[in-house]
Motif scaffolding. Structure first.
Motif, PDB file in Angstrom:
ATOM      1  N   GLY A 161      48.189  29.989  37.013  1.00 11.87           N
ATOM      2  CA  GLY A 161      49.370  29.790  36.121  1.00 11.87           C
ATOM      3  C   GLY A 161      49.648  31.041  35.508  1.00 11.87           C
ATOM      4  N   GLY A 162      48.666  31.635  34.805  1.00  8.98           N
ATOM      5  CA  GLY A 162      48.612  33.014  34.420  1.00  8.98           C
ATOM      6  C   GLY A 162      49.216  34.167  35.088  1.00  8.98           C
ATOM      7  N   LYS A 163      48.648  33.994  36.346  1.00  9.52           N
ATOM      8  CA  LYS A 163      49.158  34.959  37.589  1.00  9.52           C
ATOM      9  C   LYS A 163      50.788  34.804  37.914  1.00  9.52           C
ATOM     10  CE  LYS A 163      46.410  35.955  40.932  1.00  9.52           C
ATOM     11  NZ  LYS A 163      46.463  37.519  41.053  1.00  9.52           N
ATOM     12  N   VAL A 164      51.118  33.644  38.018  1.00  5.49           N
ATOM     13  CA  VAL A 164      52.611  33.374  38.127  1.00  5.49           C
ATOM     14  C   VAL A 164      53.630  33.751  36.846  1.00  5.49           C
ATOM     15  CG1 VAL A 164      54.196  31.588  38.410  1.00  5.49           C
ATOM     16  CG2 VAL A 164      52.263  31.801  39.821  1.00  5.49           C
ATOM     17  N   GLU A 165      52.954  33.614  35.779  1.00  4.26           N
ATOM     18  CA  GLU A 165      53.760  33.911  34.505  1.00  4.26           C
ATOM     19  C   GLU A 165      53.880  35.498  34.538  1.00  4.26           C
ATOM     20  OE1 GLU A 165      53.277  33.636  29.595  1.00  4.26           O
ATOM     21  OE2 GLU A 165      51.889  32.787  30.775  1.00  4.26           O
ATOM     22  N   LYS A 166      52.804  35.962  34.958  1.00  7.66           N
ATOM     23  CA  LYS A 166      52.982  37.538  34.896  1.00  7.66           C
ATOM     24  C   LYS A 166      53.903  38.044  36.103  1.00  7.66           C
ATOM     25  CE  LYS A 166      48.347  38.856  33.304  1.00  7.66           C
ATOM     26  NZ  LYS A 166      46.981  39.205  33.796  1.00  7.66           N
ATOM     27  N   GLN A 167      53.835  37.228  37.167  1.00  4.78           N
ATOM     28  CA  GLN A 167      54.762  37.589  38.201  1.00  4.78           C
ATOM     29  C   GLN A 167      56.269  37.433  37.849  1.00  4.78           C
ATOM     30  OE1 GLN A 167      51.814  37.117  42.153  1.00  4.78           O
ATOM     31  NE2 GLN A 167      53.922  36.157  42.164  1.00  4.78           N
ATOM     32  N   LEU A 168      56.432  36.279  37.104  1.00 10.09           N
ATOM     33  CA  LEU A 168      57.934  35.751  36.735  1.00 10.09           C
ATOM     34  C   LEU A 168      58.303  36.974  35.736  1.00 10.09           C
ATOM     35  CD1 LEU A 168      60.350  34.306  36.058  1.00 10.09           C
ATOM     36  CD2 LEU A 168      59.077  32.731  34.108  1.00 10.09           C
ATOM     37  N   ASN A 169      57.680  37.325  34.809  1.00 10.05           N
ATOM     38  CA  ASN A 169      58.226  38.417  33.778  1.00 10.05           C
ATOM     39  C   ASN A 169      58.216  39.565  34.603  1.00 10.05           C
ATOM     40  OD1 ASN A 169      58.101  36.623  31.464  1.00 10.05           O
ATOM     41  ND2 ASN A 169      55.745  37.032  31.316  1.00 10.05           N
ATOM     42  N   ALA A 170      57.373  40.159  35.506  1.00  8.61           N
ATOM     43  CA  ALA A 170      57.416  41.341  36.204  1.00  8.61           C
ATOM     44  C   ALA A 170      58.577  41.507  37.039  1.00  8.61           C
ATOM     45  CB  ALA A 170      56.332  41.674  36.999  1.00  8.61           C
ATOM     46  N   ALA A 171      58.917  40.169  37.906  1.00  7.79           N
ATOM     47  CA  ALA A 171      60.080  40.131  38.503  1.00  7.79           C
ATOM     48  C   ALA A 171      61.620  40.409  37.800  1.00  7.79           C
ATOM     49  CB  ALA A 171      60.185  38.878  39.121  1.00  7.79           C
ATOM     50  N   VAL A 172      61.788  39.726  36.736  1.00  7.11           N
ATOM     51  CA  VAL A 172      62.776  39.972  35.718  1.00  7.11           C
ATOM     52  C   VAL A 172      62.951  41.406  35.219  1.00  7.11           C
ATOM     53  CG1 VAL A 172      64.034  39.418  33.521  1.00  7.11           C
ATOM     54  CG2 VAL A 172      62.949  37.582  35.135  1.00  7.11           C
ATOM     55  N   ALA A 173      61.902  41.975  34.765  1.00  2.65           N
ATOM     56  CA  ALA A 173      61.914  43.334  34.506  1.00  2.65           C
ATOM     57  C   ALA A 173      61.956  44.234  35.649  1.00  2.65           C
ATOM     58  CB  ALA A 173      60.428  43.838  33.956  1.00  2.65           C
ATOM     59  N   ALA A 174      61.639  44.268  37.040  1.00  2.43           N
ATOM     60  CA  ALA A 174      61.976  44.990  37.915  1.00  2.43           C
ATOM     61  C   ALA A 174      63.438  44.754  38.356  1.00  2.43           C
ATOM     62  CB  ALA A 174      61.151  44.549  39.005  1.00  2.43           C
ATOM     63  N   LEU A 175      64.197  43.535  38.236  1.00  2.00           N
ATOM     64  CA  LEU A 175      65.427  43.583  38.471  1.00  2.00           C
ATOM     65  C   LEU A 175      66.253  44.177  37.548  1.00  2.00           C
ATOM     66  CD1 LEU A 175      67.314  40.238  39.518  1.00  2.00           C
ATOM     67  CD2 LEU A 175      68.430  41.603  37.936  1.00  2.00           C
ATOM     68  N   VAL A 176      66.138  44.037  36.236  1.00  2.00           N
ATOM     69  CA  VAL A 176      66.789  44.831  35.261  1.00  2.00           C
ATOM     70  C   VAL A 176      66.518  46.308  35.374  1.00  2.00           C
ATOM     71  CG1 VAL A 176      67.066  45.096  32.848  1.00  2.00           C
ATOM     72  CG2 VAL A 176      66.618  42.749  33.726  1.00  2.00           C
ATOM     73  N   ALA A 177      65.285  46.577  35.775  1.00  2.00           N
ATOM     74  CA  ALA A 177      65.035  48.248  35.692  1.00  2.00           C
ATOM     75  C   ALA A 177      65.635  48.882  37.144  1.00  2.00           C
ATOM     76  CB  ALA A 177      63.772  48.339  35.338  1.00  2.00           C
ATOM     77  N   ARG A 178      65.811  47.844  37.984  1.00  2.96           N
ATOM     78  CA  ARG A 178      66.065  48.375  39.459  1.00  2.96           C
ATOM     79  C   ARG A 178      65.120  48.913  40.124  1.00  2.96           C
ATOM     80  NH1 ARG A 178      71.844  48.300  39.630  1.00  2.96           N
ATOM     81  NH2 ARG A 178      72.005  50.212  41.307  1.00  2.96           N
ATOM     82  N   ASP A 179      63.889  48.448  39.806  1.00  2.00           N
ATOM     83  CA  ASP A 179      62.694  48.905  40.426  1.00  2.00           C
ATOM     84  C   ASP A 179      62.093  48.391  41.629  1.00  2.00           C
ATOM     85  OD1 ASP A 179      59.944  49.767  40.826  1.00  2.00           O
ATOM     86  OD2 ASP A 179      59.541  49.786  38.576  1.00  2.00           O
ATOM     87  N   THR A 180      62.514  48.869  42.711  1.00  2.00           N
ATOM     88  CA  THR A 180      62.294  48.271  43.996  1.00  2.00           C
ATOM     89  C   THR A 180      60.548  48.321  44.305  1.00  2.00           C
ATOM     90  OG1 THR A 180      62.970  50.319  45.135  1.00  2.00           O
ATOM     91  CG2 THR A 180      64.749  48.817  44.663  1.00  2.00           C
ATOM     92  N   GLY A 181      60.362  49.239  43.875  1.00  2.00           N
ATOM     93  CA  GLY A 181      58.919  49.431  44.396  1.00  2.00           C
ATOM     94  C   GLY A 181      58.168  48.019  43.502  1.00  2.00           C
ATOM     95  N   GLU A 182      58.126  47.942  42.169  1.00  2.00           N
ATOM     96  CA  GLU A 182      57.559  46.868  41.588  1.00  2.00           C
ATOM     97  C   GLU A 182      58.006  45.361  42.495  1.00  2.00           C
ATOM     98  OE1 GLU A 182      55.337  44.395  39.163  1.00  2.00           O
ATOM     99  OE2 GLU A 182      55.082  46.809  39.651  1.00  2.00           O
ATOM    100  N   ALA A 183      59.380  45.434  42.798  1.00  2.00           N
ATOM    101  CA  ALA A 183      59.896  44.336  43.307  1.00  2.00           C
ATOM    102  C   ALA A 183      59.264  44.000  44.567  1.00  2.00           C
ATOM    103  CB  ALA A 183      61.283  44.417  43.329  1.00  2.00           C
ATOM    104  N   GLU A 184      58.856  44.863  45.596  1.00  3.22           N
ATOM    105  CA  GLU A 184      58.121  44.765  46.621  1.00  3.22           C
ATOM    106  C   GLU A 184      56.635  44.355  46.318  1.00  3.22           C
ATOM    107  OE1 GLU A 184      59.126  44.927  49.714  1.00  3.22           O
ATOM    108  OE2 GLU A 184      60.917  45.928  49.632  1.00  3.22           O
ATOM    109  N   GLU A 185      55.980  44.857  45.393  1.00  2.00           N
ATOM    110  CA  GLU A 185      54.572  44.319  45.100  1.00  2.00           C
ATOM    111  C   GLU A 185      54.641  42.850  44.636  1.00  2.00           C
ATOM    112  OE1 GLU A 185      51.740  45.849  44.992  1.00  2.00           O
ATOM    113  OE2 GLU A 185      52.502  47.537  46.049  1.00  2.00           O
ATOM    114  N   ILE A 186      55.518  42.545  43.870  1.00  2.00           N
ATOM    115  CA  ILE A 186      55.622  41.146  43.653  1.00  2.00           C
ATOM    116  C   ILE A 186      55.652  40.083  44.729  1.00  2.00           C
ATOM    117  CG2 ILE A 186      57.166  39.268  42.326  1.00  2.00           C
ATOM    118  CD1 ILE A 186      57.883  41.857  40.388  1.00  2.00           C
ATOM    119  N   ILE A 187      56.795  40.591  45.638  1.00  3.18           N
ATOM    120  CA  ILE A 187      56.523  39.821  46.916  1.00  3.18           C
ATOM    121  C   ILE A 187      55.624  39.767  47.829  1.00  3.18           C
ATOM    122  CG2 ILE A 187      58.000  39.873  49.130  1.00  3.18           C
ATOM    123  CD1 ILE A 187      60.475  41.073  47.595  1.00  3.18           C
TER     124      ILE A 187
END
Length: 240
Positions: free
Chosen positions: A30-56
């Motif tokens: 659950g902790g890992k998924v919570e981090k991935q959720l927050n990172a996914a939203v942050a990557a989308l807002v920041a237009r950070d494709t590198g971070e988005a690829e890491e999440i995927i």
């Protein structure tokens, strides 16, 4: 009512360890998924494709954790044949495990939409709705996991109640985005991607609410998934 120490009163110390083990593994997941959720939203807002690829790319880690927890739960049922509160714990872990894994899937979907949005022009909405609802469902997820860790039924009820507010926010956000598309058809592509991201966030809210409902089942032994209202359930509890 189930208390935190109710799963610790067994003759077999090994059984205690197994029950605590699956619970702790689920909280780690659950902790890992919570981090991935927050990172996914942050990557989308920041237009950070590198971070988005890491999440995927990290989504498979959650899938592996889900399968391992399911396997261990099946082994406990086969070997220990748990009853009463122990069986409720194992069944709850199995159900919560599924919801947590699906939240991980939705986080990966948000990351994919982030990559697509990065290819578009700057969003006319500035991702206001995504940031607002993303923050709300992330809070719901954290609360639902805390409720599971502490067997906190009141906190679980709070999460279930919040899901109604997220649904209202989602409906309002979708109407707002439709208005943006009508005002400038050139934004339709970007707005559609934002809608898909919002849909994933709304589903995450549903899964967080599911986790909270499973906690209520674990603590009270009552299935509240089809109660007409959580307030009605709480009224019944207070009368007992």
């Amino acid at each position: 009512m189930l208390r935190q120490d109710d799963h610790k009163q067994h003759i077999s110390e090994r059984f205690n360890t197994e029950l605590e083990g699956i619970k702790n593994q689920l909280l780690e997941m659950g902790g890992k998924v919570e981090k991935q959720l927050n990172a996914a939203v942050a990557a989308l807002v920041a237009r950070d494709t590198g971070e988005a690829e890491e999440i995927i790319n990290r989504d498979h880690e959650v899938n592996q954790m889900e399968m391992r927890i399911d396997d261990e739960c099946s082994t406990i049922i086969a070997r220990r044949q748990p009853t009463a509160s122990d069986l409720r714990l194992v069944m709850t872990v199995i159900k919560v495990n599924t919801d947590v894994e699906r939240i991980g899937d939705e986080a990966a979907k948000i990351a994919r939409q982030g990559i697509r949005l990065a290819e578009e022009n700057v969003s006319p909405t500035n991702y206001i709705e995504i940031r607002r609802i993303g923050s709300h469902v992330a809070t719901m997820l954290r609360k639902s996991l805390d409720a599971f860790a502490r067997l906190d039924m009141e906190l679980a009820v709070e999460v279930v109640q919040e899901d109604t507010e997220v649904d209202r926010e989602y409906g309002s956000a979708m109407r707002s985005l439709v208005t943006f598309m009508m005002e400038d058809p050139r934004d339709i592509g970007a707005i559609l991607n934002e809608m898909w991201a919002l849909r994933s966030l709304e589903r995450i809210g549903d899964h967080a609410s599911n986790i909270a409902e499973h906690v209520i089942y674990l603590v009270r032994g009552q299935d509240v998934r089809h109660q007409r209202s959580i307030e009605e359930f709480m009224d019944k509890v207070s009368d007992q």
